[in-house]
Design an enzyme around this catalytic site. Structure first.
Site, short mmCIF file in Angstrom:
data_model
loop_
_atom_site.label_atom_id
_atom_site.label_comp_id
_atom_site.label_asym_id
_atom_site.label_seq_id
_atom_site.Cartn_x
_atom_site.Cartn_y
_atom_site.Cartn_z
N SER A 108 33.90 -23.44 20.68
CA SER A 108 33.45 -22.42 21.63
C SER A 108 33.52 -20.99 21.11
O SER A 108 33.09 -20.07 21.80
CB SER A 108 34.29 -22.52 22.91
OG SER A 108 33.98 -23.70 23.60
N GLU A 137 25.70 -18.73 -34.63
CA GLU A 137 25.57 -17.42 -34.00
C GLU A 137 24.81 -16.39 -34.84
O GLU A 137 24.10 -15.54 -34.29
CB GLU A 137 26.96 -16.85 -33.66
CG GLU A 137 27.71 -17.63 -32.59
CD GLU A 137 27.06 -17.53 -31.21
OE1 GLU A 137 26.17 -16.67 -31.03
OE2 GLU A 137 27.42 -18.34 -30.34
#
Length: 754
Positions: free
Chosen positions: A397, A115
């Site tokens: 539907s 890092e």
């Protein structure tokens, strides 16, 4: 002549030519052009530096304060309901905080190597050399993903005060970040800074801090891990999801090996150790049973809502696992609890099996706010399948108001009495016949009757007359877009989610405006800044279309057609929907159903309910005719709960909609349209003062019985069966569809969705 020469020589602007004919001034040779440009460039650069320094000073002076409590605290994100109460905290489990003297030296070396290699050499919070090096590496593509420009101190500040959202990557934020990093460096030792960072970073799966991660992934304290395992942990914060050694071992190994190489280059391990670590499996020592991150019972109630909330904020660029933000949602916790109880107990609905599943979404039609959501029942897994947002089950539907009849009113200005033919029909270009459940035809019937009774053939004939293009346009305007072109069979079924349907029916409820469904109102970051979530809204249909569809759909939640959705006195409308099995499936009863829906609404709530089995082709995983009422019952009990606190408002007829009596029935027409052309010689029409669907309010509080019974009368049974057909090929496609997919007619002689 001599006077003129003297004047020229004495003049301040006197000029002469040298031996080469070059024009010269009396003051000596002119400054070279390149030098002038250089001076100007240096002056501009100096001015820019001066201005930049001033701007940096202004921004830095406005930086928020940073405290020891912020540096040491868990970076958990709070999610709040519509009343501001916290409903969940991501990463709120017991964290194992490790002090600096408890952190193994090898872990510190791993973190620093990958890092911030110069961590112990820079002392201002930022590292100019690192920034230049990172920029050069990014430009040449030679960084290999090892390090960026931010120091460990800057990363700690970002985790403690700011968010990781792209919107926060501004010059102001970077200036404030640098100022706070300098402050941290001056007030805390390097070991303290490293301690804060190691305990704060997000490590995936709701785990914060490497001490907690050690127990979660290895079921051991940090002191029991080896250097290769430290390398796994040190590499995870960059992307905890992708570098999860359990879920993504290949990615995790690549990242671990990168860390090991960085450690070797930083001279903290030997080349032999690096090679040995790289050769070892990344799975070595991983635990199968995790000791943290249990799902609480409270989170089960809101699991699907939390899952969708996190997705929504992530789309906006926030990382709720890293940023420590406060997310304000639209969740009605009372309604959510009631919905959870409805589907997870026997108090309201009699479910035939614990395997029968549900997906439910409730929205506010006036805003599009998602106020409640359930992604399944009897679930014990955190963030499991969210069936409220899945789009691989046929709507049946429930799609007819948007695919068929809505476009007919919107574009063709059909009156509600428009005559439609329920006669033998074959899909264009095929030999596939479309039938209803009874295999019979009703001949000529009105659009109102065809929609309420959910007859399939009139719906597809309507779609054919409207046209696929206009139907597709109308669907898209109401939030339903598809990767593949729609076809005629989609007029009785498409793949959509309950969240899509709830929002679309919400447009009917509010008079024709579509609001994008959304769960989040705003996000407040750690520095106190509020980010409001803008909501997209647009007119999706005319008020006349919305009102006429609603007036017809009021006829569905009645004792005849959807008796278990009927709530006496409530001004409501809705639509049923079911899809059956293809003819090729012979292992289920003739009337078996895969998907059963009910989507209903008032002016204040739109509720869409899907029910079915996850694996409908497994033995016994089908729904019977009697079980189709379950979706209706779920709707009824949730709608009844909402009706106790919401006003019971009926819809007002738009000024351009007229009521007429047509063959003794109240029907609607659009003023100025040529509606009379749809009359025939036998029709009898006259002006009417009101709609036949009006109702009056009565109390709902007593409706809390416990069963989802099938209709008892002959008419109720007929109403239920009109939605269930024999086997279905057209418009279904089974349960193997992909997201936002459509279907094509299959080789079947019967209806696909009802």
């Amino acid at each position: 002549m001599s006077d003129n020469n003297n004047n020229n020589q004495n003049s301040r602007i006197g000029r002469y030519h040298d031996d080469d004919g070059e024009l010269m001034t009396t003051g000596g040779p002119r400054r070279p052009l390149w030098r002038t440009i250089l001076y100007w460039a240096l002056g501009i650069i100096f001015a820019i530096i001066l201005a930049g320094g001033g701007l940096f000073a202004v921004y830095a002076a406005s930086a928020p304060k940073i405290t020891t409590a912020q540096l040491t605290s868990q970076n958990s994100t709070e999610i709040l309901d519509d009343k501001g109460n916290v409903i969940s905290s991501l990463g709120s489990q017991n964290r194992t905080y490790v002090k600096s003297d408890q952190i193994p030296k090898e872990l510190k070396q791993s973190v620093v190597s990958i890092e911030d290699r110069r961590f112990y050499k820079h002392h201002f919070g930022i590292d100019p050399l690192r920034i230049v090096s990172a920029a050069a590496a990014n430009f040449t593509g030679s960084s290999l993903g090892l390090q960026g420009g931010s120091t460990l101190t800057q990363q700690l500040v970002k985790l403690s005060v700011f968010s990781t959202a792209a919107s926060d990557r501004t010059l102001k934020r970077k200036s404030q970040e640098a100022a706070l990093a300098y402050y941290v460096e001056k007030h805390y030792s390097k070991d303290q800074i490293l301690e804060f960072y190691i305990n704060k970073v997000y490590m995936g799966n709701g785990v914060y801090g490497m001490g907690t991660a050690s127990k979660y992934y290895y079921n051991k304290p940090l002191s029991k891990l080896n250097y290769a395992q430290f390398a796994v942990l040190a590499g995870m914060p960059q992307s905890p999801t992708y570098y999860d050694p359990v879920a993504h071992p290949n990615y995790a190994k690549q990242r671990r090996d990168t860390v090991l190489r960085a450690m070797y280059e930083n001279k903290v391990i030997s080349k032999a150790d690096m090679n040995s670590g790289i050769a070892s499996p990344v799975s070595t020592g991983l635990s199968v049973n995790h000791s943290v991150n249990d799902t609480s019972s409270d989170n089960k109630v809101v699991d699907a809502y939390l899952q969708q909330t996190i997705k929504e904020v992530q789309k906006k660029g926030f990382n709720p696992y890293k940023d420590g933000i406060r997310i304000y949602t639209n969740l009605n916790m009372g309604a959510q609890q009631r919905l959870y109880d409805i589907v997870n107990s026997d108090k309201y609905v009699n479910f035939p099996s614990e395997l029968l599943q549900v997906g439910v979404t409730m929205t506010d039609p006036q805003t599009g706010a998602v106020t409640a959501m359930i992604g399944g029942r009897k679930q014990n897994v955190a963030f499991g399948l969210n069936r409220a947002t899945q789009t691989d089950r046929s709507s049946g539907s429930t799609i007819k108001p948007f695919m068929d009849y809505g476009p007919a009113i919107e574009y063709n200005q059909w009156p509600t009495f428009k005559a439609l033919e329920d006669t033998k029909y074959t899909y264009p270009g095929t030999n596939i016949e479309l039938n209803d459940w009874d295999g019979k035809y009703q001949g000529t019937l009105s659009m109102r009757k065809a929609l309420v009774e959910s007859r399939n053939i009139p719906a597809i004939r309507t779609l054919q007359e409207v046209g696929i293009n206009r139907a597709t346009q109308f669907m898209a305007q109401n939030g339903m877009k598809f990767k593949e072109p729609l076809v005629y069979s989609n007029g009785i079924g498409v793949y959509v989610s309950s969240m899509q349907e709830s929002a679309a029916f919400g447009a009917l409820a509010n008079g024709g405006t579509y609001h994008t469904p959304h769960l989040v109102k705003k996000v407040v970051t750690q520095d106190g800044e509020t980010h409001k979530f803008d909501v997209s809204s647009h007119r999706s249909m005319s008020p006349a279309t919305a009102y006429m569809l609603t007036d017809m759909l009021k006829g569905v939640p009645t004792d005849v057609w959807a008796p278990d959705a009927h709530i006496p006195g409530l001004h409501q409308a809705g639509k049923t929907g079911q899809s059956g099995y293809p003819d090729s499936v012979t292992t289920v009863p003739h009337t078996a159903v895969m998907d059963a829906w009910y989507t209903g609404y008032t002016q204040h709530s739109a509720i869409s309910v899907w029910t079915g089995y996850d694996q409908p082709n497994e033995p016994g995983h089908y729904m019977t005719t009697a079980q189709l009422s379950i979706a209706e019952s779920i709707y009824k009990y949730l709608a009844s709960y909402m009706a106790q606190t919401q006003s019971n408002d009926d819809w007002e007829k738009p000024s351009n909609v007229e009521s007429i009596k047509h063959n003794g029935i109240d029907e609607l027409v659009i003023s100025g349209s040529n509606w009379r052309k749809y009359l025939n010689d036998k029709d009898q029409s006259s002006p009417s003062g009101s709609s036949s669907s009006s109702v009056s309010f009565s109390s709902f509080s007593s409706q809390n019985s416990s069963s989802a019974s099938s209709a008892s009368s002959e008419s109720q049974s007929a109403g239920r069966l009109s939605e269930t057909g024999a086997s279905q090929g057209a418009g279904n496609g089974g349960n193997t569809g992909t997201q936002s997919s459509t279907s094509t007619p299959a080789a079947s002689s019967s209806s696909a969705a009802h």
